[in-house]
Design an enzyme around this catalytic site. Structure first.
Site, PDB file in Angstrom:
ATOM      1  CE1 TYR A   1      -3.365  -2.851   0.922  1.00 41.93           C
ATOM      2  CE2 TYR A   1      -2.216  -3.085   3.012  1.00 41.93           C
ATOM      3  CZ  TYR A   1      -3.155  -3.540   2.109  1.00 41.93           C
ATOM      4  OH  TYR A   1      -3.880  -4.664   2.389  1.00 41.93           O
TER       5      TYR A   1
ATOM      6  CD  GLN B   1     -10.408   3.611   3.017  1.00 45.60           C
ATOM      7  OE1 GLN B   1      -9.655   4.508   3.352  1.00 45.60           O
ATOM      8  NE2 GLN B   1     -10.022   2.349   2.949  1.00 45.60           N
TER       9      GLN B   1
ATOM     10  CG  ASP C   1     -10.767  -3.916   0.945  1.00 42.07           C
ATOM     11  OD1 ASP C   1     -11.239  -2.961   1.584  1.00 42.07           O
ATOM     12  OD2 ASP C   1      -9.649  -3.881   0.424  1.00 42.07           O
TER      13      ASP C   1
ATOM     14  CD1 TRP D   1     -10.533  -6.398   4.851  1.00 40.22           C
ATOM     15  CD2 TRP D   1     -11.274  -5.912   6.905  1.00 40.22           C
ATOM     16  NE1 TRP D   1      -9.885  -5.258   5.279  1.00 40.22           N
ATOM     17  CE2 TRP D   1     -10.322  -4.937   6.540  1.00 40.22           C
ATOM     18  CE3 TRP D   1     -11.874  -5.810   8.170  1.00 40.22           C
ATOM     19  CZ2 TRP D   1      -9.954  -3.876   7.366  1.00 40.22           C
ATOM     20  CZ3 TRP D   1     -11.512  -4.751   8.996  1.00 40.22           C
ATOM     21  CH2 TRP D   1     -10.563  -3.801   8.588  1.00 40.22           C
TER      22      TRP D   1
ATOM     23  CD  GLU E   1      -3.047  -5.657   5.606  1.00 39.49           C
ATOM     24  OE1 GLU E   1      -2.194  -6.456   5.134  1.00 39.49           O
ATOM     25  OE2 GLU E   1      -3.897  -5.097   4.888  1.00 39.49           O
TER      26      GLU E   1
HETATM   27  C1  2M8 Z   1      -7.083  -2.535   2.115  1.00 42.81           C
HETATM   28  O1  2M8 Z   1      -7.713  -2.104   0.906  1.00 42.81           O
HETATM   29  C2  2M8 Z   1      -7.009  -1.817  -0.302  1.00 42.81           C
HETATM   30  C3  2M8 Z   1      -8.029  -1.191  -1.241  1.00 42.81           C
HETATM   31  O2  2M8 Z   1      -8.500  -0.014  -0.680  1.00 42.81           O
HETATM   32  C4  2M8 Z   1      -6.364  -3.021  -0.964  1.00 42.81           C
HETATM   33  O3  2M8 Z   1      -6.661  -4.155  -0.604  1.00 42.81           O
HETATM   34  O4  2M8 Z   1      -5.528  -2.823  -1.849  1.00 42.81           O
HETATM   35  C5  2M8 Z   1      -8.156  -2.430   3.214  1.00 42.81           C
HETATM   36  O5  2M8 Z   1      -7.775  -3.151   4.360  1.00 42.81           O
HETATM   37  C6  2M8 Z   1      -8.460  -0.986   3.553  1.00 42.81           C
HETATM   38  O6  2M8 Z   1      -9.285  -0.886   4.673  1.00 42.81           O
HETATM   39  C7  2M8 Z   1      -7.198  -0.189   3.831  1.00 42.81           C
HETATM   40  O7  2M8 Z   1      -7.520   1.164   3.964  1.00 42.81           O
HETATM   41  C8  2M8 Z   1      -6.157  -0.366   2.706  1.00 42.81           C
HETATM   42  C9  2M8 Z   1      -4.800   0.257   3.069  1.00 42.81           C
HETATM   43  O8  2M8 Z   1      -4.384  -0.201   4.325  1.00 42.81           O
HETATM   44  O9  2M8 Z   1      -5.946  -1.746   2.433  1.00 42.81           O
END
Ligand code: 2M8
Length: 437
Positions: free
Chosen positions: A30, A107, A168, A367, A410
């Site tokens: 991320y 979000q 998600d 999730w 995470e």
């Molecule tokens: C996760 O979501 C992103 C898409 O938004 C992904 O899977 O790429 C989720 O856990 C979301 O809640 C979180 O904000 C994001 C970044 O940590 O990752």
């Protein structure tokens, strides 16, 4: 538990993921700025450096669209990500300012919570200045939610994409997703057995094992919904008329109701009027959630906006009405029974994102089972405001012990605590810092 070491480890994670004006949730997986991540992260930063915490929020607010929406991801152009700017092409919307590179959805609105938490660390004068600075954007954001996503003025806003929930692949959404054929392309992919082949091209599973992430089918369904929204140019009016998967999401609305109270407190301190629609939402408060309560099951659920039926599938979001505000004591008691029942949410490591008796339950899968530290944090706040201080302390202590034993990951298996997902995860670190204070 060595609290000093835990604090130092958490601090190292935040420092390591800090990119100056904002913090990436996890390097590699991320690499951009996410809305609710940054809000949770700022709640941690405030204990270290209030200016840095403010900067996190300022960067987020700079990504706001003309209509008030604050996007779920604010892209930093250089880093590769599996659902990057080319999926969204956000500038098809006249509401997206030309200098912004973002997604076209939002979000959970945790921003007002973060702003108030930062405010707690400031002197009276500094706080007033801080509130005056950020109030207009946040008020505009909440107003957009009620104006555009609750056109029938039900008191519950509609969420148009699973990524807007932040949870998600949470079961109620996946239930809807599996009940509708999202597109012909997906139907073909599934029925021609192409899923396995397509799996090879996933970028996220290079970093985290596939069994800890969304299934390939679900992920592609989520991409398809993003494309459908893009074709509608992110026009909320058209989206609410045309889309098949629209949800009055329980967790999202619970967070929004609490955020409205924070916004009202900010408005009061800086002597500014609340937007009318937000004022109305404040008057309704947690009462808006009543139509999501199923007295037979003794549980709150999300609602399918099109069929007007409750989606009777449980997930950790069921406990967020506690966070929304003061519930009737009988309801709080019933929710706690679910939380402590070993056949549902009463696992060795609390609180699982999906109950163990659900057909969706998988202890390591994203999730659909694992414990998430932001959820525990929200539930702790919720228990406190519902006069369940002892239960709140117990959950907070268990959460800190889990991270201290298993790492800053995470998420974690609720059965044996095994760490999963990305290591060095920012909101885990930030909320640990907050809970340790
Ligand atoms: C996760 O979501 C992103 C898409 O938004 C992904 O899977 O790429 C989720 O856990 C979301 O809640 C979180 O904000 C994001 C970044 O940590 O990752």
């Amino acid at each position: 538990m060595d609290k000093q070491k835990l604090l130092e480890d958490a601090r190292k994670v935040l420092d390591g993921n800090d990119l100056g004006l904002w913090t990436q949730p996890a390097p590699g997986l991320y690499p951009h700025q996410w809305l609710w991540d940054s809000a949770f992260i700022a709640i941690g930063w405030r204990h270290i450096d209030t200016n840095r915490a403010k900067e996190e929020i300022r960067t987020l607010l700079r990504s706001q669209w003309y209509n008030g929406m604050i996007p779920h991801v604010n892209f930093s152009s250089q880093s590769a990500y599996h659902a990057g700017p080319s999926l969204w092409k956000a500038n098809v919307s006249p509401n997206c300012p030309p200098h912004i590179l973002s997604t076209g959805i939002s979000q959970p609105p945790v921003i007002a919570e973060a702003v108030v938490r930062i405010g707690e660390k400031l002197s009276y004068e500094e706080r007033k200045e801080w509130y005056n600075e950020v109030y207009p954007s946040i008020a505009k954001f909440h107003e957009w939610l009620y104006r555009n996503r609750d056109p029938e003025r039900t008191g519950l806003v509609v969420i148009v994409h699973p990524w807007e929930t932040g949870m998600d692949n949470n079961p109620p959404w996946m239930e809807l997703l599996h009940n509708y054929v999202v597109s012909n392309r997906l139907w073909l992919m599934e029925n021609l057995g192409l899923t396995k082949f397509i799996e090879r091209f996933r970028k996220d599973t290079d970093i985290v094992p596939a069994e800890e992430r969304m299934s390939t089918y679900d992920l592609h369904a989520v991409y398809e919904i993003a494309q459908q929204l893009r074709h509608l140019k992110y026009d909320d009016g058209k989206i609410l008329k045309k889309q098949k998967i629209l949800v009055q999401d329980l967790a999202y609305n619970s967070i929004l109701i609490r955020a409205n109270s924070h916004l009202a407190a900010i408005a009061d301190e800086v002597k500014r009027p609340l937007p009318k629609l937000v004022k109305r939402a404040c008057e309704r408060g947690v009462g808006s959630l009543d139509e999501l309560w199923d007295s037979e099951a003794g549980e709150y659920y999300s609602k399918d906006y099109n069929s007007k039926e409750l989606i009777k599938v449980s997930c950790v979001g069921s406990f967020l009405p506690l966070y929304a505000g003061g519930l009737a004591p009988e309801r709080t008691k019933i929710l706690l029974e679910h939380m402590n029942d070993p056949l549902e949410y009463g696992t060795d490591y609390a609180v699982p994102s999906t109950p163990v008796n659900s057909s969706y339950f998988k202890p390591h899968c994203y999730w659909q089972g694992p414990v998430w530290i932001n959820m525990n944090w929200l539930i702790v706040q919720g228990l406190k405001q519902n006069n369940m201080g002892k239960e709140a302390d117990k959950l907070q202590k268990a959460t800190l012990e889990l991270v201290s034993e298993k790492g800053m990951n995470e998420y974690f298996s609720p059965l044996d605590g095994q760490a999963a997902g990305a290591p060095r995860f920012s909101w885990t670190a930030a909320l640990v810092i907050d809970m340790l204070q």
